[in-house]
Design an enzyme around this catalytic site. Structure first.
Site, PDB file in Angstrom:
ATOM      1  N   ASN A 170      25.204 -53.515  -3.795  1.00 17.49           N
ATOM      2  CA  ASN A 170      24.246 -52.661  -4.505  1.00 17.49           C
ATOM      3  C   ASN A 170      22.812 -53.172  -4.368  1.00 17.49           C
ATOM      4  O   ASN A 170      21.920 -52.712  -5.063  1.00 17.49           O
ATOM      5  CB  ASN A 170      24.640 -52.544  -5.989  1.00 17.49           C
ATOM      6  CG  ASN A 170      24.605 -53.890  -6.692  1.00 17.49           C
ATOM      7  OD1 ASN A 170      24.279 -54.908  -6.093  1.00 17.49           O
ATOM      8  ND2 ASN A 170      24.923 -53.902  -7.976  1.00 17.49           N
ATOM      9  N   HIS A 217      21.855 -56.356  -4.864  1.00 18.14           N
ATOM     10  CA  HIS A 217      21.490 -57.474  -5.730  1.00 18.14           C
ATOM     11  C   HIS A 217      21.327 -58.780  -4.945  1.00 18.14           C
ATOM     12  O   HIS A 217      21.872 -58.944  -3.858  1.00 18.14           O
ATOM     13  CB  HIS A 217      22.455 -57.642  -6.917  1.00 18.14           C
ATOM     14  CG  HIS A 217      23.808 -58.206  -6.619  1.00 18.14           C
ATOM     15  ND1 HIS A 217      24.925 -57.900  -7.376  1.00 18.14           N
ATOM     16  CD2 HIS A 217      24.242 -59.071  -5.675  1.00 18.14           C
ATOM     17  CE1 HIS A 217      25.964 -58.559  -6.915  1.00 18.14           C
ATOM     18  NE2 HIS A 217      25.579 -59.272  -5.878  1.00 18.14           N
TER      19      HIS A 217
HETATM   20  C1  GLP Z   1      28.253 -62.043  -5.646  1.00 21.27           C
HETATM   21  C2  GLP Z   1      27.167 -63.106  -5.815  1.00 21.27           C
HETATM   22  C3  GLP Z   1      26.008 -62.875  -4.892  1.00 21.27           C
HETATM   23  C4  GLP Z   1      26.515 -62.611  -3.476  1.00 21.27           C
HETATM   24  C5  GLP Z   1      27.337 -61.357  -3.485  1.00 21.27           C
HETATM   25  C6  GLP Z   1      27.842 -60.923  -2.125  1.00 21.27           C
HETATM   26  O1  GLP Z   1      28.048 -60.936  -6.487  1.00 21.27           O
HETATM   27  N1  GLP Z   1      26.697 -63.194  -7.158  1.00 21.27           N
HETATM   28  O2  GLP Z   1      25.153 -63.986  -4.934  1.00 21.27           O
HETATM   29  O3  GLP Z   1      25.440 -62.492  -2.594  1.00 21.27           O
HETATM   30  O4  GLP Z   1      28.440 -61.594  -4.331  1.00 21.27           O
HETATM   31  O5  GLP Z   1      29.105 -61.425  -1.861  1.00 21.27           O
HETATM   32  P1  GLP Z   1      29.911 -61.241  -0.526  1.00 21.27           P
HETATM   33  O6  GLP Z   1      29.337 -62.204   0.436  1.00 21.27           O
HETATM   34  O7  GLP Z   1      31.323 -61.598  -0.884  1.00 21.27           O
HETATM   35  O8  GLP Z   1      29.763 -59.830  -0.104  1.00 21.27           O
END
Ligand code: GLP
Length: 252
Positions: free
Chosen positions: A133, A135
């Site tokens: 999303n 973030h």
């Molecule tokens: C979580 C963490 C983030 C991270 C995101 C993406 O929500 N809080 O810091 O960047 O996941 O994760 P993934 O790499 O598993 O897509």
């Protein structure tokens, strides 16, 4: 920079961190969690075992943690970091910092975390992943964002994305997190944004080339003077061709 595979992209992120660590043994590093950086941590551990990475003077600060969770919880980011990095390199225990999700007084904890970063001299570099999303850390899309480490309500998409840490049950994912703020993140002297996979391609394009908006927290990185974007081909799929070539070539 775009690499053919997620593994190569993660290796490139690791080698950036290793280069900095060799030049600055007391490096202060901001650390991400998620699936994306797992191969990067593997590369860092391999380098340490091969005698190519000394973490004895380094300090790490994780971006975020789930509220209510800590070392004893398998789903905590503290446990993730122990499994993927802390238990395998010579980082001092007191220098491996993760927000304390179990703190009874979260207002004190967020202030303490900021103070620890400041006392360490600020973040030399931070490695970031990208949420589906948009973030960064747990800074969720919103009308306004917080500058400093804070407690945050997690959005359903984020809870779903983290369900794998909780036996696939998204309802078991904590409702809140503790996260560095966007000011803490942008305060890092260098940012390495590591994103892989087709599922993130649209968000990569919005974050890097769309308007800067709190609705896409990663778009704020456009305002940082030293961001290195490391993508695999799938994550770069929605970027214009001229943005995908390595910087060294595009400067020619
Ligand atoms: C979580 C963490 C983030 C991270 C995101 C993406 O929500 N809080 O810091 O960047 O996941 O994760 P993934 O790499 O598993 O897509």
């Amino acid at each position: 920079m775009t690499y053919a595979t997620a593994a190569r992209a993660a290796a490139a992120a690791a080698s950036r961190v290793l280069d900095l660590l060799r030049r600055h043994p007391a490096l202060v590093i901001g650390m991400p969690t998620g699936d994306t950086p797992v191969p990067m941590y593997r590369a860092l551990v391999r380098a340490h075992r091969a005698g190519r990475a000394d973490f004895s003077r380094a300090t790490t600060f994780n971006l975020d943690e789930f509220a209510g969770l800590g070392r004893a919880d398998a789903g905590s980011y503290r446990s993730y970091m122990e499994a993927h990095l802390f238990d395998h390199v010579n980082l001092r225990a007191r220098s491996a910092c993760v927000p304390d999700g179990r703190s009874a007084d979260w207002r004190r904890e967020v202030a303490r975390y900021e103070q620890r970063i400041a006392r360490a001299g600020g973040l030399d570099v931070i490695v970031l992943g990208l949420g589906r999303n948009g973030h960064i850390g747990f800074n969720e899309p919103a009308d306004s964002l917080q500058a400093r480490t804070h407690r945050v309500a997690l959005q359903p998409t984020t809870r779903r994305a983290n369900a794998r840490l909780f036996g696939g049950q998204w309802q078991a994912v904590p409702t809140h997190g503790v996260s560095m703020g966007v000011g803490t993140i942008l305060g890092a002297r260098q940012v390495i944004l590591l994103v892989t996979g087709a599922a993130k391609a649209r968000m990569v394009a919005r974050a890097l080339t769309g308007p800067i908006t709190t609705r896409v927290p990663a778009s704020l990185l456009q305002a940082h003077p030293d961001v290195i974007v490391i993508l695999d081909r799938a994550a770069a799929a929605h970027l214009a061709a001229d943005l995908k070539v390595p910087r060294s070539q595009s400067r020619r």
